[in-house]
Motif scaffolding. Structure first.
Motif, PDB file in Angstrom:
ATOM      1  N   GLY A 231       0.783  -1.232   0.000  1.00 15.09           N
ATOM      2  CA  GLY A 231       0.000   0.000   0.000  1.00 15.09           C
ATOM      3  C   GLY A 231       0.812   1.277   0.000  1.00 15.09           C
ATOM      4  N   ILE A 232       2.143   1.159   0.068  1.00 18.83           N
ATOM      5  CA  ILE A 232       2.973   2.359  -0.024  1.00 18.83           C
ATOM      6  C   ILE A 232       4.025   2.174  -1.124  1.00 18.83           C
ATOM      7  N   GLU A 233       4.646   3.264  -1.524  1.00 21.80           N
ATOM      8  CA  GLU A 233       5.717   3.215  -2.523  1.00 21.80           C
ATOM      9  C   GLU A 233       7.031   3.619  -1.858  1.00 21.80           C
ATOM     10  N   VAL A 234       8.077   2.901  -2.174  1.00 20.68           N
ATOM     11  CA  VAL A 234       9.418   3.249  -1.703  1.00 20.68           C
ATOM     12  C   VAL A 234      10.352   3.183  -2.894  1.00 20.68           C
ATOM     13  N   LYS A 235      11.140   4.234  -3.079  1.00 22.62           N
ATOM     14  CA  LYS A 235      12.118   4.216  -4.168  1.00 22.62           C
ATOM     15  C   LYS A 235      13.427   4.824  -3.686  1.00 22.62           C
ATOM     16  N   ILE A 236      14.481   4.537  -4.417  1.00 24.07           N
ATOM     17  CA  ILE A 236      15.807   5.058  -4.088  1.00 24.07           C
ATOM     18  C   ILE A 236      16.145   6.181  -5.062  1.00 24.07           C
ATOM     19  N   ALA A 237      16.440   7.362  -4.529  1.00 22.43           N
ATOM     20  CA  ALA A 237      16.795   8.498  -5.364  1.00 22.43           C
ATOM     21  C   ALA A 237      18.181   8.303  -5.977  1.00 22.43           C
ATOM     22  N   GLU A 238      18.534   9.168  -6.908  1.00 23.46           N
ATOM     23  CA  GLU A 238      19.827   9.039  -7.593  1.00 23.46           C
ATOM     24  C   GLU A 238      21.005   9.102  -6.630  1.00 23.46           C
ATOM     25  N   ASP A 239      20.848   9.869  -5.541  1.00 22.71           N
ATOM     26  CA  ASP A 239      21.946   9.970  -4.576  1.00 22.71           C
ATOM     27  C   ASP A 239      21.879   8.902  -3.489  1.00 22.71           C
ATOM     28  N   GLY A 240      20.953   7.924  -3.671  1.00 26.89           N
ATOM     29  CA  GLY A 240      20.852   6.816  -2.717  1.00 26.89           C
ATOM     30  C   GLY A 240      19.859   7.028  -1.591  1.00 26.89           C
ATOM     31  N   GLU A 241      19.203   8.199  -1.531  1.00 24.69           N
ATOM     32  CA  GLU A 241      18.271   8.477  -0.437  1.00 24.69           C
ATOM     33  C   GLU A 241      16.979   7.680  -0.612  1.00 24.69           C
ATOM     34  N   ILE A 242      16.437   7.196   0.505  1.00 23.37           N
ATOM     35  CA  ILE A 242      15.181   6.437   0.503  1.00 23.37           C
ATOM     36  C   ILE A 242      14.017   7.424   0.518  1.00 23.37           C
TER      37      ILE A 242
ATOM     38  N   ASP B  82      15.654  -9.465  -4.381  1.00 26.90           N
ATOM     39  CA  ASP B  82      14.420 -10.024  -3.822  1.00 26.90           C
ATOM     40  C   ASP B  82      13.534  -8.959  -3.179  1.00 26.90           C
ATOM     41  N   GLY B  83      13.938  -7.697  -3.283  1.00 23.62           N
ATOM     42  CA  GLY B  83      13.117  -6.615  -2.748  1.00 23.62           C
ATOM     43  C   GLY B  83      13.360  -6.303  -1.289  1.00 23.62           C
ATOM     44  N   PHE B  84      14.452  -6.825  -0.722  1.00 25.23           N
ATOM     45  CA  PHE B  84      14.780  -6.528   0.676  1.00 25.23           C
ATOM     46  C   PHE B  84      15.654  -5.275   0.728  1.00 25.23           C
ATOM     47  N   LEU B  85      15.320  -4.375   1.632  1.00 21.37           N
ATOM     48  CA  LEU B  85      16.029  -3.109   1.746  1.00 21.37           C
ATOM     49  C   LEU B  85      17.152  -3.196   2.777  1.00 21.37           C
ATOM     50  N   SER B  86      18.297  -2.645   2.447  1.00 23.99           N
ATOM     51  CA  SER B  86      19.404  -2.501   3.389  1.00 23.99           C
ATOM     52  C   SER B  86      19.693  -1.017   3.568  1.00 23.99           C
ATOM     53  N   ILE B  87      19.921  -0.602   4.803  1.00 20.98           N
ATOM     54  CA  ILE B  87      20.263   0.786   5.090  1.00 20.98           C
ATOM     55  C   ILE B  87      21.780   0.907   5.035  1.00 20.98           C
ATOM     56  N   THR B  88      22.261   1.833   4.238  1.00 19.85           N
ATOM     57  CA  THR B  88      23.707   1.964   4.072  1.00 19.85           C
ATOM     58  C   THR B  88      24.281   3.176   4.798  1.00 19.85           C
ATOM     59  N   GLY B  89      23.420   4.041   5.323  1.00 17.62           N
ATOM     60  CA  GLY B  89      23.920   5.178   6.086  1.00 17.62           C
ATOM     61  C   GLY B  89      22.905   6.298   6.148  1.00 17.62           C
ATOM     62  N   ARG B  90      23.292   7.388   6.803  1.00 12.89           N
ATOM     63  CA  ARG B  90      22.487   8.596   6.871  1.00 12.89           C
ATOM     64  C   ARG B  90      23.074   9.620   5.919  1.00 12.89           C
ATOM     65  N   LYS B  91      22.210  10.297   5.181  1.00  8.65           N
ATOM     66  CA  LYS B  91      22.678  11.286   4.216  1.00  8.65           C
ATOM     67  C   LYS B  91      23.542  12.356   4.892  1.00  8.65           C
ATOM     68  N   LYS B  92      23.091  12.799   6.072  1.00  3.54           N
ATOM     69  CA  LYS B  92      23.811  13.852   6.782  1.00  3.54           C
ATOM     70  C   LYS B  92      25.018  13.313   7.547  1.00  3.54           C
ATOM     71  N   GLU B  93      25.121  11.987   7.670  1.00  3.55           N
ATOM     72  CA  GLU B  93      26.239  11.424   8.415  1.00  3.55           C
ATOM     73  C   GLU B  93      27.357  10.937   7.498  1.00  3.55           C
ATOM     74  N   ILE B  94      27.206  11.153   6.207  1.00  2.00           N
ATOM     75  CA  ILE B  94      28.245  10.729   5.280  1.00  2.00           C
ATOM     76  C   ILE B  94      29.532  11.494   5.581  1.00  2.00           C
ATOM     77  N   ILE B  95      30.605  10.755   5.708  1.00  2.00           N
ATOM     78  CA  ILE B  95      31.921  11.364   5.908  1.00  2.00           C
ATOM     79  C   ILE B  95      32.542  11.623   4.539  1.00  2.00           C
ATOM     80  N   ILE B  96      32.957  12.866   4.320  1.00  2.00           N
ATOM     81  CA  ILE B  96      33.700  13.191   3.102  1.00  2.00           C
ATOM     82  C   ILE B  96      35.123  13.504   3.533  1.00  2.00           C
ATOM     83  N   THR B  97      36.017  12.616   3.203  1.00  2.00           N
ATOM     84  CA  THR B  97      37.407  12.773   3.647  1.00  2.00           C
ATOM     85  C   THR B  97      38.088  13.924   2.913  1.00  2.00           C
ATOM     86  N   ALA B  98      39.275  14.285   3.428  1.00  2.00           N
ATOM     87  CA  ALA B  98      40.045  15.351   2.794  1.00  2.00           C
ATOM     88  C   ALA B  98      40.362  15.011   1.340  1.00  2.00           C
ATOM     89  N   GLY B  99      40.407  13.724   1.044  1.00  2.00           N
ATOM     90  CA  GLY B  99      40.666  13.282  -0.329  1.00  2.00           C
ATOM     91  C   GLY B  99      39.421  13.226  -1.190  1.00  2.00           C
TER      92      GLY B  99
END
Length: 598
Positions: free
Chosen positions: A402-413, A451-468
């Protein structure tokens, strides 16, 4: 009394009509749980709602509730909705300033408090609460001599001159898309926001949850996690009223293990830290087994692993496995599950934060399938769910019907459906940023498998962007570190830095065992060579599975755990990264002194 609109209050009164004597609540009194029937609960809700009307509360009003899980909490909540208002729960761990912020932001004129200590938080901030007209204390609270404060019984009597017809007219006027409740987020960053949930949000999610767990009027739950949180509300308020089941209220958080053994609930919800505590306790007991008893337990756990794997794929253990499984239950699991309060648990759920796959696998080996759920307050709790007969450990399940879930281009749910919230209370810009063309932007990153199972890979705001310039999700690294004793908690650092480091919190029991010093405090244990070596070994083990840029180069062991009281955890035990970073800034900087490129 029937009402034309389907809402949680109308469902309560229908339950009271159909099953007036069935127990709605069980309350510990005099050392035993005593039932409160649906008729009694409905009558109490009606009297409370009439009292709110008598105090001049017009449709659209709000009330706040500050206290541990109690029958009065639920009754006050449903009464406010019934009278056309929106209740807002406040975490008992909130400071006076945090309490005042929510009461003032919600513009609540009435607040229900559990006891004198919670009233003291309000009293301290009265100068900042111009809207406040009435504070009500829960039953058995000591008398408080203040013109704003009345007892629960006195408040119930305030509505005696309001007619039943006026009260039920309020319920009949409720609109499906009307505001039903406010869930103030515990706020990992900044002040909490009021998530506006509609009556449709609540009834749709309650119906869906009932279907997912196969809920019936014979089910019961133990209410102990904060009722300010939507997940506990679904279990203890909206879902239970929808099913017609019974709610047992824990005496307090410390009594939960004892209350679980008394109640043996059929449905049980726990956040990861609850399951982690169970895991540590049961594992400690299992380690005490020796000889034939140890061999029996290990055999039973092996059988359970095979049997639950079959069940999670939708099958039932048959043949030789089926016979061995029944024997293992008889000889080991019946007694073991009863000892921890799980003998009747048909559905066990874990949610609100990530849990490690290893914890779930451990419980599967005890014949307890823990179904991980994913969602947030903004979609009334669940987005995906691991159904008992369709489970893949390490994922958060498949999308609700009854609901829709999709993944945006940047990986956001992104989520769309009847469970998605109305917006943030008095926060139009935050609402516009989060709700775009009807899609809820969750802020979480994820991916679906074949198989349609969702895995959480992180928080958008918690992504670490290293100096590199490398983007790294710290969650998976932290979860991997926590799987290695003696690490209880890990926080990975590295934003705009040349390499990753970690703050490590020790598990006192595991560290004490390594150091040969049970009971020693963390400040001493973190200096022990055996403990430091074990942490280094854990870091090396995790690093061996990671890309070079993701490896943890250095770590610092803290001298105490992260706590709610010290501001490092939210009331739902989520990490406040910014607070932790600020508090340990000196230690973090030391790990980067003379830093070379990763």
């Amino acid at each position: 009394m029937t009402t034309p609109n389907d809402t949680i209050p109308s469902r309560l009164f229908k339950q009271a009509e159909r099953r007036p004597d069935a127990p709605a609540h069980h309350i510990k009194s005099g050392g035993v749980y005593r039932p409160k029937s649906y008729r009694e609960l409905a009558d109490e809700v009606k009297r409370l709602g009439k009292a709110m009307i008598a105090l001049g509360q017009k449709p659209g009003f709000t009330v706040c509730i500050l206290g541990f899980n109690r029958s009065e909490w639920v009754a006050f909540d449903v009464a406010a909705m019934a009278a056309g208002g929106a209740p807002a729960g406040i975490y008992t761990t909130c400071s006076p300033e945090e309490v005042a912020y929510i009461v003032h932001h919600a513009e609540s004129e009435i607040v229900l408090v559990e006891n004198a200590s919670q009233w003291a938080k309000i009293e301290k901030m009265l100068g900042e609460l111009p809207h406040l007209k009435q504070v009500v204390t829960m039953r058995d609270a000591p008398h408080i001599d203040h013109p704003l404060v009345v007892s629960y019984e006195a408040f119930l009597d305030k509505g005696k001159d309001v007619s039943d017809a006026d009260f039920f007219a309020r319920i009949a006027a409720l609109e499906p898309q009307g505001l039903a409740t406010l869930i103030y987020t515990s706020g990992t960053t900044g002040p909490p926001k009021g998530v506006m949930l509609s009556h449709q949000n609540l009834v749709w999610t309650s119906d869906t949850s009932q279907t997912l767990v196969g809920g019936t009027a014979q089910d019961c739950v133990l209410s102990y996690l904060p009722l300010s949180h939507i997940a506990e509300q679904i279990f203890s308020i909206h879902g239970s009223i929808t099913m017609g089941g019974a709610v047992y209220f824990a005496e307090n958080i410390d009594k939960v293990p004892d209350n679980l053994k008394e109640v043996q609930p059929t449905l049980f919800f726990g956040v990861p830290r609850i399951w982690e505590k169970f895991h540590a306790g049961v594992q400690g007991k299992l380690k005490e087994a020796t000889g034939a008893k140890k061999a029996l337990v290990e055999w039973a756990m092996d059988i359970a692993r095979e049997a639950t794997a079959v069940k999670m794929r939708g099958g039932q253990p048959a043949g030789a496995l089926g016979l061995q499984y029944k024997l293992a239950q008889k000889l080991v699991f019946t007694k073991l599950k009863s000892a921890i309060g799980m003998s009747r648990a048909r559905t066990c759920v874990c949610g609100a934060a990530p849990v490690s796959k290893e914890i779930l696998e451990f419980f599967a080996s005890l014949d307890i399938i823990v179904s991980e759920v994913y969602g947030q307050s903004e979609d009334t709790g669940p987005t995906t769910f691991n159904r008992t007969n369709k489970t893949k450990l390490g994922t958060v399940g498949t999308t609700l019907d009854g609901i829709e879930v999709k993944i945006a281009e940047d990986g956001e749910i992104l989520v769309k459906g009847p469970n998605v919230f109305l917006g943030y209370y008095k926060e139009p810009q935050a609402t516009a940023d989060t709700l775009v063309d009807g899609w809820l932007h969750s802020g979480d990153l994820g991916q679906f498998d074949k198989d349609g199972f969702l895995s959480i890979t992180g928080r958008k705001k918690e992504i670490i962007i290293t100096a590199g310039g490398k983007n790294i999700a710290p969650k998976n690294i932290e979860a991997a570190l926590k799987n290695h004793p003696p690490i209880a908690e890990a926080v990975v650092i590295g934003d705009r830095r040349k390499y990753l480091t970690a703050l490590v919190v020790l598990d006192p029991a595991a560290a004490g065992e390594l150091a040969g010093a049970p009971g020693a405090d963390l400040a001493k244990l973190r200096e022990d060579p055996a403990v430091v070596a074990a942490v280094q070994k854990a870091v090396d083990s995790v690093n061996s599975t990671l890309a070079r840029v993701e490896t943890v180069k250095k770590f610092h062991i803290t001298d105490r755990p992260f706590t709610i009281e010290n501001g490092e955890l939210t009331p739902t035990l989520k990490l406040k990264r910014r607070v932790v970073y600020d508090r340990y800034a000196r230690e973090i900087d030391r790990m980067y002194e003379g830093a070379q490129d990763a």
